[in-house]
Design a protein around this motif. Structure first.
Motif, short mmCIF file in Angstrom:
data_model
loop_
_atom_site.label_atom_id
_atom_site.label_comp_id
_atom_site.label_asym_id
_atom_site.label_seq_id
_atom_site.Cartn_x
_atom_site.Cartn_y
_atom_site.Cartn_z
N VAL A 81 -35.48 -2.29 4.33
CA VAL A 81 -36.13 -1.70 3.15
C VAL A 81 -35.29 -1.88 1.89
O VAL A 81 -35.71 -2.54 0.93
N LEU B 54 -39.38 -1.68 12.15
CA LEU B 54 -38.45 -1.26 11.10
C LEU B 54 -37.01 -1.34 11.61
O LEU B 54 -36.65 -0.69 12.60
N SER C 259 -34.41 -1.20 9.19
CA SER C 259 -33.67 -0.59 8.09
C SER C 259 -33.03 0.74 8.50
O SER C 259 -33.50 1.41 9.43
N TRP D 98 -33.58 3.22 6.99
CA TRP D 98 -34.69 4.17 6.75
C TRP D 98 -35.35 4.61 8.06
O TRP D 98 -36.10 5.57 8.08
N ARG D 99 -35.09 3.88 9.15
CA ARG D 99 -35.69 4.27 10.43
C ARG D 99 -35.09 5.56 10.97
O ARG D 99 -35.62 6.17 11.88
N TYR E 295 -35.89 9.89 7.06
CA TYR E 295 -37.13 9.17 6.83
C TYR E 295 -37.87 8.92 8.13
O TYR E 295 -38.88 9.54 8.42
N THR F 141 -41.33 6.41 6.24
CA THR F 141 -41.05 5.17 5.51
C THR F 141 -42.35 4.42 5.25
O THR F 141 -42.60 3.94 4.15
N GLU F 142 -43.21 4.37 6.28
CA GLU F 142 -44.49 3.70 6.09
C GLU F 142 -45.35 4.44 5.06
O GLU F 142 -46.07 3.83 4.28
#
Ligand SMILES: [Mg+2]
Length: 163
Positions: free
Chosen positions: A9, A57, A59, A61-62, A66, A71-72
């Protein structure tokens, strides 16, 4: 042909002009929200539609706070239309050190891809810690727009799709 995109991301769906800046429209995504660029998200949409690839994912961010769904959701607020992202890569450590992302991606591939099912994958990331998977990397530049149309074309080419 089953196609997978391992998606980072930061530096991919955002870049230096959008990262670390709260977008008023998406400020309720929580403290520390780092934002995504609608332009980069649109380019991801194009890549998915042209390749039929599914997103995993990879990133940071996973992880908390998040995770895959949040994230999605941030991506959807910036124009992502789907389909739903399917999974995240595992987080692997050696001692206290997190392993290179390439090893985490390999672990996902080993667990999820069937040997007899034709498949191919690409990795979209601004970092290059992909170890032996480096040939599958489309490396974005966070100082040059992140996931640009040119990078989408590069990823499609990796999948053998000419644009
Ligand atoms: Mg990154």
């Amino acid at each position: 042909m089953k196609r997978i995109i391992f998606l980072d991301v930061d530096g991919v769906l955002n870049h230096h002009k959008t990262a670390h800046r709260v977008d008023p429209e998406t400020a309720d995504d929580g403290p520390g929200f780092r934002g995504m660029s609608p332009e980069c998200v649109k380019n991801l949409q194009t890549l998915i539609e042209k390749s039929g690839a599914q997103v995993v994912l990879s990133s940071t961010w996973r992880k908390e706070p998040y995770g895959l769904d949040n994230t999605e959701r941030v991506a959807r607020r910036q124009g992502f239309k789907g389909p739903r992202w399917i999974d995240i890569t595992p987080t692997l450590y050696q001692g206290f050190r997190e392993l290179e992302r390439g090893h985490e991606i390999q672990a996902w591939l080993d667990e999820h891809l069937k040997k007899d099912e034709p498949s191919e994958f690409s990795i979209i990331d601004d970092d290059s810690d992909m170890v032996h998977l480096l040939p599958r990397l489309v490396q974005t530049d966070p100082y040059n727009g992140g996931l640009t149309e040119a990078k989408v074309a590069e990823a499609l080419k990796l999948f053998g799709i000419e644009t």
